[in-house]
Design an enzyme around this catalytic site. Structure first.
Site, short mmCIF file in Angstrom:
data_model
loop_
_atom_site.label_atom_id
_atom_site.label_comp_id
_atom_site.label_asym_id
_atom_site.label_seq_id
_atom_site.Cartn_x
_atom_site.Cartn_y
_atom_site.Cartn_z
N ARG A 67 -20.81 4.47 9.82
CA ARG A 67 -21.54 4.76 11.06
C ARG A 67 -21.82 6.24 11.26
O ARG A 67 -22.79 6.61 11.88
CB ARG A 67 -20.71 4.26 12.26
CG ARG A 67 -20.76 2.77 12.41
CD ARG A 67 -19.87 2.32 13.53
NE ARG A 67 -18.48 2.61 13.18
CZ ARG A 67 -17.45 1.81 13.48
NH1 ARG A 67 -17.66 0.72 14.17
NH2 ARG A 67 -16.23 2.12 13.13
N ASP A 202 -4.50 -7.08 -3.10
CA ASP A 202 -3.11 -6.76 -2.81
C ASP A 202 -2.76 -5.72 -3.86
O ASP A 202 -2.61 -6.05 -5.04
CB ASP A 202 -2.20 -7.99 -2.95
CG ASP A 202 -0.78 -7.65 -2.54
OD1 ASP A 202 -0.27 -6.61 -3.00
OD2 ASP A 202 -0.19 -8.40 -1.76
N HIS A 203 -2.68 -4.46 -3.44
CA HIS A 203 -2.63 -3.42 -4.48
C HIS A 203 -1.36 -3.50 -5.33
O HIS A 203 -1.32 -2.96 -6.43
CB HIS A 203 -2.85 -2.02 -3.88
CG HIS A 203 -1.66 -1.44 -3.20
ND1 HIS A 203 -1.28 -1.78 -1.93
CD2 HIS A 203 -0.73 -0.54 -3.62
CE1 HIS A 203 -0.20 -1.11 -1.60
NE2 HIS A 203 0.17 -0.34 -2.61
N LYS A 207 -0.36 -2.84 -9.92
CA LYS A 207 0.64 -1.94 -10.51
C LYS A 207 1.05 -2.47 -11.89
O LYS A 207 1.33 -3.66 -12.05
CB LYS A 207 1.88 -1.86 -9.60
CG LYS A 207 1.61 -1.16 -8.27
CD LYS A 207 2.88 -1.10 -7.41
CE LYS A 207 2.59 -0.65 -5.99
NZ LYS A 207 2.50 0.78 -5.79
N HIS A 265 2.80 -8.03 -0.17
CA HIS A 265 3.38 -7.45 -1.39
C HIS A 265 4.65 -8.18 -1.87
O HIS A 265 4.77 -8.52 -3.05
CB HIS A 265 3.70 -5.97 -1.19
CG HIS A 265 2.55 -5.17 -0.65
ND1 HIS A 265 1.24 -5.39 -1.03
CD2 HIS A 265 2.49 -4.16 0.25
CE1 HIS A 265 0.44 -4.54 -0.40
NE2 HIS A 265 1.18 -3.78 0.38
N LYS A 365 11.07 0.81 6.39
CA LYS A 365 10.65 2.22 6.46
C LYS A 365 11.88 3.05 6.78
O LYS A 365 12.83 2.57 7.41
CB LYS A 365 9.63 2.40 7.59
CG LYS A 365 8.40 1.51 7.49
CD LYS A 365 7.34 2.14 6.64
CE LYS A 365 6.08 1.29 6.62
NZ LYS A 365 5.19 1.64 5.51
#
Ligand code: BG6
Length: 511
Positions: A67, A202-203, A207, A265, A365
């Protein structure tokens, strides 16, 4: 002396079969949300990684759709900065060589004229760069924009394939926030594209070390006979991060670790560890087996959720020589937040291979360090001869996904000397020393696969929906039980109650 064997000609299709090399066809990539963080940090640096390795197809072009009132020049400048900051070695020079291949297209996401103009632009690209009408659309916007983009792509005919042309869509996570929204999104995607055209990212699947789970299991004869409930006591899958939520407090507050990490993941990694051998390494054969694993995980009842899950939230603490904020003090997070930044879950896969072998998943985390690993813990031998019959440390096959990439096996060994003593030792494989060099980023592999049209490493519709079914039951149980996250000091391994989840004689690994 042996005669020198000529190297196989690159054009020979058999050569590809022998070397495993795969080539992408010419195409144009349209990135929706091109002014965002993902484009700058991940997508373009990864494209330049492919360029550097000679893997981009000839004539490859990128159109950034967003945008903001940017120009081709300002877009390219931003990308150049991104590649310099986040790219692998030598990618800035790859970008300079390809600078002209990046163009900016300004439009709202739900404005039909913007798509008509995009279509014209793509046709021009086909004429000038011989991209042959092949297009990939990358949805890197906030999910609220997906519906407008999908409808407009379909309405102006850009999602159609034909005459050997392909049209593909790559969808970023989050893919819904529960089963109902994921089904609705899948329906919207399906209204514009066929499943074979859809690539849900899904990164973790990109891997190297995650892909190696299948190689380790199915390219070797020694592991698979032991890979079942008879020999494996339990499996621990850990994705630990030392960082907090940083500037993503607003997003994280709405998702929590269960939606942000476990739904995608961790459950994806679990399916690779637990699946049956596929008949072939094709997208559907692999994904058929993965989805069977998810289907074999029953939805937990609220009473089971109370027993089989632990929620935590990091609290202020001094760690690593600094004061770390508590989650509730993060920007965008309410002071009375009940969102979990840590979760541990015990899952049971109800099939012949795994009945009775629990899978423990945890992610958090602000844990002491960044480490992703899968620990396969074996049962004790049936008769204990050593150390006065006391159980020794169990054998563990450890798949270290990141950052210390490798595989190790822990086993007991006789301590040299006149006494009969046994101590555990480790056999270790490290990617760095075995293969050397710099790894491609996960996004490189996934972008290349989308260009090739190989969806093996992308989540299929049914996988995503089954994973949400499992997660929805947990979230519903938390709500029903009023199970709030327990505080844990930042820089520790989460709430102590997580230890009890494992059951007698088992402990969480501390990577
Ligand atoms: C993302 C999550 O999908 O994965 C983030 O949204 C998380 O919260 C990240 O930090 C972790 O990825 P990696 O590759 O650094 O383990």
């Amino acid at each position: 002396m042996m005669a020198e064997v000529p190297s196989p000609a690159v054009a020979n299709p058999l050569a590809d079969e022998l070397t495993g090399a795969r080539h992408a066809k010419p195409c144009a990539l349209v990135i929706f949300g091109a002014t965002g963080d993902l484009t700058k940090r991940k997508l373009v640096p990864s494209l330049m990684g492919l360029a550097k390795d000679g893997l981009l197809p000839p004539g490859f072009q990128v159109v950034g759709f967003a945008r903001r009132a940017w120009t081709d020049d300002s877009f390219r400048q931003e990308l150049a900065d991104g590649v310099r900051q986040f790219g692998r070695t030598d990618t800035p020079s790859a970008f300079e060589a390809l600078r002209e291949s990046f163009a900016f297209h300004q439009s709202d996401f739900d404005q039909p004229q913007g798509y008509a103009a995009l279509r014209e632009r793509l046709e021009q690209i086909d004429r000038h760069h011989d991209t042959k009408g092949n297009r990939i659309f990358y949805l890197a916007t906030p999910p609220s924009a997906y519906s407008g983009i999908l409808q407009n792509l379909a309405a102006c005919g850009l999602s159609k394939e034909g005459d050997g042309r392909f049209a593909r869509v790559i969808v970023e996570k989050p893919f819904g926030r529960d089963l109902a929204t994921a089904v609705a999104l899948n329906d919207q995607v399906r209204a514009a594209f066929h499943e074979r055209q859809v690539f849900r990212i899904d990164h973790y699947l990109g891997k190297e070390t995650v892909q190696n789970i299948l190689a380790l299991r199915f390219a070797n004869g020694i592991f698979e006979p032991l890979w079942n409930e008879k020999f494996i006591d339990h499996v621990q899958i850990t994705v630990a991060e030392s960082i907090g939520v940083g500037s993503r407090g607003g997003y994280f507050e709405e998702s929590g670790i269960i939606r942000d990490m476990i739904q995608n993941h961790l459950l994806q990694v679990l399916t690779l560890v637990a699946m049956e051998p596929p008949a072939a390494l094709t997208a559907d054969a692999v994904r058929d087996e993965k989805v069977k694993v998810l289907k074999a995980i029953r939805s937990l009842t609220p009473a089971e959720v109370a027993q089989a899950t632990v929620r935590g939230q990091y609290a202020r603490n001094f760690f690593g020589g600094e004061e770390a904020r508590g989650y509730r003090d993060e920007d965008g997070v309410p002071a009375d937040s009940t969102t979990e930044t840590y979760a541990a879950v015990r899952l049971q896969i109800a099939n012949w291979r795994w009945s009775g072998t629990p899978f423990f998943l945890r992610s958090g985390k602000r844990l002491p360090r960044r480490a992703t690993e899968v620990a396969i813990q074996f049962k004790q031998p049936p008769h204990l001869l050593f150390e006065g019959g006391r159980p020794l440390q169990p054998n563990v096959l450890l798949l270290r996904i990141q950052p210390d990439e490798g595989v190790s096996l822990r086993f007991g060994s006789k301590v040299p000397g006149p006494d009969v003593r046994v101590r555990d030792v480790r056999m270790d494989f490290r990617y760095g020393s075995a293969f050397g060099g710099e790894h491609a980023d996960a996004y490189e592999r996934l972008l290349l696969d989308a260009m090739i049209g190989d969806s093996t490493l992308f989540a299929r519709r049914d996988e995503v929906e089954e994973a949400w079914r499992i997660v929805d039951a947990i979230v519903a149980g938390w709500r029903r039980n009023d199970q709030r996250p327990e505080p844990y000091p930042a820089g520790t391994w989460g709430p102590e109650r997580a230890d009890a989840l494992l059951g007698a004689g088992r402990t969480w690994r501390k990577p």
